[in-house]
Design a protein around this motif. Structure first.
Motif, PDB file in Angstrom:
ATOM      1  N   GLY A   4       0.829  -1.197   0.000  1.00  0.00           N
ATOM      2  CA  GLY A   4       0.000   0.000   0.000  1.00  0.00           C
ATOM      3  C   GLY A   4       0.863   1.246   0.000  1.00  0.00           C
ATOM      4  O   GLY A   4       1.820   1.353   0.764  1.00  0.00           O
ATOM      5  N   LYS A   5       0.543   2.177  -0.877  1.00  0.00           N
ATOM      6  CA  LYS A   5       1.306   3.416  -0.978  1.00  0.00           C
ATOM      7  C   LYS A   5       0.804   4.399   0.071  1.00  0.00           C
ATOM      8  O   LYS A   5      -0.341   4.836   0.033  1.00  0.00           O
ATOM      9  CB  LYS A   5       1.161   4.019  -2.388  1.00  0.00           C
ATOM     10  CG  LYS A   5       1.574   3.050  -3.509  1.00  0.00           C
ATOM     11  CD  LYS A   5       3.016   2.600  -3.349  1.00  0.00           C
ATOM     12  CE  LYS A   5       3.468   1.752  -4.540  1.00  0.00           C
ATOM     13  NZ  LYS A   5       2.860   0.412  -4.570  1.00  0.00           N
ATOM     14  N   GLU A   6       1.662   4.723   1.003  1.00  0.00           N
ATOM     15  CA  GLU A   6       1.265   5.608   2.085  1.00  0.00           C
ATOM     16  C   GLU A   6       1.305   7.064   1.630  1.00  0.00           C
ATOM     17  O   GLU A   6       2.194   7.465   0.890  1.00  0.00           O
ATOM     18  CB  GLU A   6       2.179   5.398   3.285  1.00  0.00           C
ATOM     19  CG  GLU A   6       2.141   3.963   3.786  1.00  0.00           C
ATOM     20  CD  GLU A   6       2.958   3.758   5.030  1.00  0.00           C
ATOM     21  OE1 GLU A   6       2.745   4.505   5.992  1.00  0.00           O
ATOM     22  OE2 GLU A   6       3.797   2.858   5.046  1.00  0.00           O
ATOM     23  N   PRO A   7       0.320   7.879   2.059  1.00  0.00           N
ATOM     24  CA  PRO A   7       0.265   9.288   1.645  1.00  0.00           C
ATOM     25  C   PRO A   7       1.444  10.067   2.218  1.00  0.00           C
ATOM     26  O   PRO A   7       2.010   9.688   3.250  1.00  0.00           O
ATOM     27  CB  PRO A   7      -1.057   9.781   2.237  1.00  0.00           C
ATOM     28  CG  PRO A   7      -1.325   8.866   3.381  1.00  0.00           C
ATOM     29  CD  PRO A   7      -0.777   7.535   2.986  1.00  0.00           C
ATOM     30  N   PRO A   8       1.833  11.156   1.559  1.00  0.00           N
ATOM     31  CA  PRO A   8       2.932  11.983   2.073  1.00  0.00           C
ATOM     32  C   PRO A   8       2.625  12.489   3.477  1.00  0.00           C
ATOM     33  O   PRO A   8       1.483  12.761   3.828  1.00  0.00           O
ATOM     34  CB  PRO A   8       3.002  13.145   1.066  1.00  0.00           C
ATOM     35  CG  PRO A   8       2.332  12.635  -0.159  1.00  0.00           C
ATOM     36  CD  PRO A   8       1.277  11.678   0.310  1.00  0.00           C
ATOM     37  N   LYS A  58      -9.866   2.026  -2.510  1.00  0.00           N
ATOM     38  CA  LYS A  58      -9.023   1.875  -3.691  1.00  0.00           C
ATOM     39  C   LYS A  58      -8.063   0.703  -3.533  1.00  0.00           C
ATOM     40  O   LYS A  58      -7.916  -0.135  -4.432  1.00  0.00           O
ATOM     41  CB  LYS A  58      -8.235   3.166  -3.942  1.00  0.00           C
ATOM     42  CG  LYS A  58      -7.358   3.104  -5.187  1.00  0.00           C
ATOM     43  CD  LYS A  58      -6.644   4.433  -5.417  1.00  0.00           C
ATOM     44  CE  LYS A  58      -5.764   4.351  -6.658  1.00  0.00           C
ATOM     45  NZ  LYS A  58      -5.043   5.639  -6.903  1.00  0.00           N
ATOM     46  N   PHE A  59      -7.416   0.617  -2.380  1.00  0.00           N
ATOM     47  CA  PHE A  59      -6.486  -0.491  -2.159  1.00  0.00           C
ATOM     48  C   PHE A  59      -7.238  -1.803  -2.004  1.00  0.00           C
ATOM     49  O   PHE A  59      -6.773  -2.858  -2.460  1.00  0.00           O
ATOM     50  CB  PHE A  59      -5.624  -0.237  -0.923  1.00  0.00           C
ATOM     51  CG  PHE A  59      -4.572  -1.304  -0.721  1.00  0.00           C
ATOM     52  CD1 PHE A  59      -3.401  -1.273  -1.441  1.00  0.00           C
ATOM     53  CD2 PHE A  59      -4.785  -2.344   0.177  1.00  0.00           C
ATOM     54  CE1 PHE A  59      -2.442  -2.267  -1.275  1.00  0.00           C
ATOM     55  CE2 PHE A  59      -3.839  -3.333   0.340  1.00  0.00           C
ATOM     56  CZ  PHE A  59      -2.656  -3.292  -0.384  1.00  0.00           C
ATOM     57  N   LEU A  60      -8.407  -1.753  -1.374  1.00  0.00           N
ATOM     58  CA  LEU A  60      -9.197  -2.962  -1.194  1.00  0.00           C
ATOM     59  C   LEU A  60      -9.595  -3.553  -2.541  1.00  0.00           C
ATOM     60  O   LEU A  60      -9.548  -4.769  -2.748  1.00  0.00           O
ATOM     61  CB  LEU A  60     -10.439  -2.651  -0.361  1.00  0.00           C
ATOM     62  CG  LEU A  60     -11.252  -3.835   0.146  1.00  0.00           C
ATOM     63  CD1 LEU A  60     -10.383  -4.818   0.901  1.00  0.00           C
ATOM     64  CD2 LEU A  60     -12.384  -3.348   1.022  1.00  0.00           C
TER      65      LEU A  60
END
Length: 316
Positions: A123-127, A173-175
């Motif tokens: 999962g791409k973590e937000p800034p 979105k990730f799900l």
């Protein structure tokens, strides 16, 4: 291989087995791996991206350490993929073809493929904002990102809407991504090794730098499960990998030993309805392959989104 009567290894057989040796070894080496992952999380790489560094670190220092022979591949097309681990251990990073799918289904590349079988999506973590950075200096990361499940409901009891979740791994979105990868890889793995993997609930992991989630799919019985919470990667003791989470990951990574074959039927788990609703499109899933050499992800191809996917949890 597990049989209909239950897992292929008993507690008595586990003692002194290769599986016990693996667990003993990971806990003997855990401090080294903790240090390696922490270094990667704390550093700002100059020759690769942060996302790629987290992906390779979790592949090299976590997931691969819990399977025989430490076999793994990370997406060789990942942005600025390093040849060796950036923590200073100088271990080789194994890039490879992690593509799965068929032209008529979701097809693309998973981030990590463990033991040639189990997909891991990072999962791409937000800034992080300046205020959050200041907060992180005062409190351990795993305490800052606790997930609050609204009204204790099942996540994805019905996949719809566009609500953003506080958790990266439980965000819609990730799900959608992990469900797509779990379904597609489930079919592909059974197609690749029918005799060994048929009628198993095949796991797919979601992971960030501090949490792990698990999705399971049995393509023959059309049973789709998603554990309704995420597991914290780090314990309440700062900088320590959570031992319970490590055991949970290990058990699912070695699912053919520790889970029952044809469990969906034995436990009378409800079908997801995907087979029925896909109708003629089901034929494309039955043709999915591992290492299908798809160069680009195509998230817009989601034939399963025409149907309501019911995600049933093991405790229901």
């Amino acid at each position: 291989m597990a049989t209909n009567s239950g897992p292929s290894i008993s507690l008595k057989e586990f003692k002194g087995s290769q599986e016990e040796k693996i667990v003993r070894q990971i806990f003997q080496d855990i401090k080294r791996h903790e240090i390696g992952i922490r270094k990667l999380l704390a550093s700002n790489p100059s020759t690769t991206s942060k996302d790629t560094q987290i992906m390779t670190g979790l592949a090299h220092h976590l997931f691969s350490q819990l399977v025989p022979n430490n076999k793994y591949e990370v997406d060789k097309y990942a942005k600025q993929l390093p040849k060796t681990c950036g923590c200073g251990c100088n271990g080789d990073i194994y890039g490879g073809d992690t593509s799965i799918g068929s032209p008529g289904t979701w097809h693309g590349r998973v981030d990590i493929l463990v033991n040639h079988t189990i997909a891991v999506a990072i999962g791409k973590e937000p800034p992080v904002s300046a205020e959050e950075e200041e907060s992180e200096e005062q409190e351990p990361q795993n305490k800052q990102r606790k997930v609050e499940l609204e009204n204790n409901c099942d996540i994805c009891g019905e996949v719809k809407g566009n609500k953003r979740h506080d958790s990266v791994l439980l965000d819609l979105k990730f799900l959608n991504q992990i469900l797509a990868e779990a379904i597609t890889n489930g079919f592909a793995q059974v197609n690749r090794n029918q005799s060994t993997l048929s009628h198993f609930l095949i796991p797919t992991f979601g992971a960030t730098s501090d949490h792990v989630s698990i999705c399971l799919y049995d393509p023959e019985n059309d049973c789709l499960l998603h554990i309704d919470d995420e597991f914290k990667l780090w314990s309440d003791i700062r900088y320590k990998l959570d031992r319970e989470t490590i055991i949970i990951i290990w058990l699912f990574l070695n699912f053919t030993i520790f889970t029952k074959k044809n469990l969906a039927s034995a436990a009378n788990l409800k079908k997801s309805g995907l087979h029925k609703d896909l109708n003629e499109d089901l034929q494309y899933y039955k043709k999915t392959k591992v290492k299908a050499k798809f160069v680009l992800r195509t998230p817009e191809r989601r034939p399963w989104k025409r149907t309501t996917i019911q995600v049933k949890h093991p405790n229901t």
